[in-house]
Every structure is written in C-alpha cells, then in structure tokens.
Design an enzyme around this catalytic site. Structure first.
Site, PDB file in Angstrom:
ATOM      1  N   GLU A   1       0.806  -1.126   0.179  1.00  0.00           N
ATOM      2  CA  GLU A   1       0.232  -0.168   0.038  1.00  0.00           C
ATOM      3  C   GLU A   1       0.910   1.654  -0.060  1.00  0.00           C
ATOM      4  O   GLU A   1       0.841   2.264  -0.888  1.00  0.00           O
ATOM      5  CB  GLU A   1      -0.825  -0.052   1.113  1.00  0.00           C
ATOM      6  CG  GLU A   1      -2.493  -0.474   1.470  1.00  0.00           C
ATOM      7  CD  GLU A   1      -2.445  -1.579   1.890  1.00  0.00           C
ATOM      8  OE1 GLU A   1      -2.957  -0.386   3.811  1.00  0.00           O
ATOM      9  OE2 GLU A   1      -4.228  -1.991   2.075  1.00  0.00           O
TER      10      GLU A   1
ATOM     11  N   HIS B   1     -10.282   1.101  -0.473  1.00  0.00           N
ATOM     12  CA  HIS B   1     -10.855  -0.285   0.802  1.00  0.00           C
ATOM     13  C   HIS B   1     -12.300   0.155   0.466  1.00  0.00           C
ATOM     14  O   HIS B   1     -12.839  -1.363   1.596  1.00  0.00           O
ATOM     15  CB  HIS B   1     -10.642   0.130   2.172  1.00  0.00           C
ATOM     16  CG  HIS B   1      -8.737   0.558   2.999  1.00  0.00           C
ATOM     17  ND1 HIS B   1      -7.559   1.055   1.836  1.00  0.00           N
ATOM     18  CD2 HIS B   1      -8.189  -0.967   3.471  1.00  0.00           C
ATOM     19  CE1 HIS B   1      -6.879   0.936   1.970  1.00  0.00           C
ATOM     20  NE2 HIS B   1      -7.108  -0.436   3.193  1.00  0.00           N
TER      21      HIS B   1
END
Length: 302
Positions: free
Chosen positions: A141, A176
């Site tokens: 990430e 997300h």
C-alpha cells in the site's frame, strides 16, 4: 488474478491469502515497470540510471535516525491507548484477585505479561495472515498509494504540499471500499455497511494524509512501512474505558478505581494528542526536519 472460487473463501483462509499476496506482488512489479512511461518525460533516461532511479522514486533510502521519526511521532499519539490498556489489565487483575475461584498467584507484572503474550500468540498463530497484515499489506500500500502517486504530484509544481497530502489519500480510501461489497454479500444490513464504510473512509483518509506528509518530509519508504505495520498491529484506539460500562461484580474498590482510571485515561489521551500535534513543528518542539527531503531525493528526468 484471484480465482473466483478462492475469493469466496474467508479472508483468513490461507489459500486466499497466498493468492492475494501473489496478485499484489505482480501489481507492484507492474506499477514500478509502467511508472516511468506514465510520469517521466524521458523514460530512457530513467532506466539508464538503473536501480538508483527506482530507489529514489520509491523513497528507498538507508535507515537512519530520520527513518524512525514518524514511528516515534505515532507512538506519542498512541500514548493514551497504552496507558488505557495497562489500566484495563489492572482492573481485570483486581477483579480476579478479589474472586476466590480466579485468584492469580502471580504479581501484576507477570499477570499482564502472560495476557499480552497469549494474545499475540493468538494473533500470530496464522503466519500467512500475520505476514499479510504486518508486512505485505503495509509495503504494497505504501508503494502504490504513496511512492507511485505522490512524486508526480510533487514534481508537477502545480499542487501544494497540503493539497497533495489530502488528495493522495482519496485513492487509498476508495481502494478499501470493496470491503462493503463483501459485507453486503454476507448479508450485513445496508445501513450498517454504509456507516462502517464511511467511517473506514474517514480514518483511512486521515491516516493516508499523515503518511503522505511523512513521505514528503522524510522521503523514506521504510519509515512509512514501519508506521503502517505498527498501526495495523495496534489498531484503532480503545475508548471503552472512557465511555463503556465496566462491571465490577459488586466490588466497591474496583468501581472506585474505574472512576480514577477513567480520569487518568482521559488525561493520557489529551496529552498524547496535544503532544502529537506540537511535534509537527513549532518554536520549541519539532521532530520533522525542515524542508521536504523527498523532493531533494527524487530523480528528475528531463
């Protein structure tokens, strides 16, 4: 890249974890390979610099004192959580000590050590899940949402640092949102999914803005990965002692301690938040270096 039959498995299933790690590694390699063709004026110059160009782009620098600045900064923010956790263990210890059937023979230090060790053994019982949560996910990430997104914005010269810090996390937050689809498929109420998704978008945006700021100031990918792993390990602050209902099993001494601990917990949270804010930089306290080290280390291909 993940087979459909695998995506239907629980997130903790080893097969799904292995497949997702495999797909993430390929995505990272693809992102790094296509980066110069998308954002560099002369990709040939970029590749001629070899591995150094990739290291500078990713912010992969040798570990020094500055690397640990963001981690120390976040530990200050979590000061209230640490103090509250000790107090919660202390309350459990008091309740068990005063009950004849669950009286702990060890002192409080041994009691809390045993509970912490047991809890962490449970968390690391699935090594693949632990590797995903504390190694692969933070590294992937930070490479995708910080190292590959922030440098083009920063080098454009058209967007302020403040705007970059708040713009880059939007990609991180939206990425997300797919958890909402999984929850709906599992039969979760739509309102609950919407609320949890918005809440998740809020804290991922705040966290992403902070990580973006740290990357621009420090210019170190290892620093970001350490902070990300630490936050994944600690989780969101536990405020149950402040606002939750504590059952003392009729023990007046425990209930008196709850009132004192709540007060001390609130003080600890306020202290951590205020000190965290002050450490961004003022006349007397400043953890971060002056200027933007990332901009100084970037390879500008013309």
């Amino acid at each position: 890249l993940v087979p459909k039959q695998v995506t239907k498995l629980p997130r903790s299933d080893v097969r799904q974890i292995k497949w997702r790690i495999f797909s993430v590694v390929l995505t990272i390699m693809l992102a790094i390979a296509t980066y110069p063709y998308l954002f560099c004026k002369n990709e040939a110059v970029f590749w001629s610099s070899g591995f150094d160009a990739i290291k500078n782009m990713l912010g992969w620098r040798s570990i020094d004192r500055a690397t640990f600045v963001p981690l120390l900064h976040v530990v200050i923010l979590y000061f209230g959580s640490f103090v509250t956790s000790i107090m919660q263990h202390r309350l459990v210890y008091m309740i068990k000590r005063d009950s004849h059937e669950n009286y702990p023979e060890e002192n409080f230090f041994r009691f809390i050590s045993r509970r912490v060790i047991y809890t962490n053994k449970q968390r690391f019982s699935n090594r693949w899940q632990a590797s995903r949560d504390f190694v692969v996910a933070p590294l992937a990430e930070e490479i995708i949402f910080r190292a590959c997104i922030i440098p083009p914005f920063l080098l454009s010269g058209k967007i302020s640092v403040v705007a970059i810090c708040w713009l880059a996390p939007l990609f991180f937050g939206v990425a997300h949102a797919h958890h909402a689809v999984t929850k709906i498929r599992n039969g979760a109420p739509l309102k609950a999914v919407l609320f949890s998704t918005l809440f998740q978008l809020l804290y991922t945006t705040l966290f992403g803005a902070y990580e973006s700021y740290c990357f621009i100031k420090i210019g170190s990918l290892p620093a970001l990965v350490m902070v990300h792993s630490f936050c994944n390990f600690i989780g969101l602050p536990d405020v149950s002692l402040l606002f939750g209902t504590i059952k003392g099993n009729g023990n007046e001494r425990v209930m008196k301690s709850v009132k004192i601990y709540r007060f001390l917990s609130g003080i600890a949270y306020v202290f951590g938040i205020v000190f965290f804010w002050l450490c961004f930089g003022n006349k007397t306290i400043s953890l971060f270096p002056k200027g933007y080290l990332l901009h100084q280390r970037l390879v500008i291909n013309t």
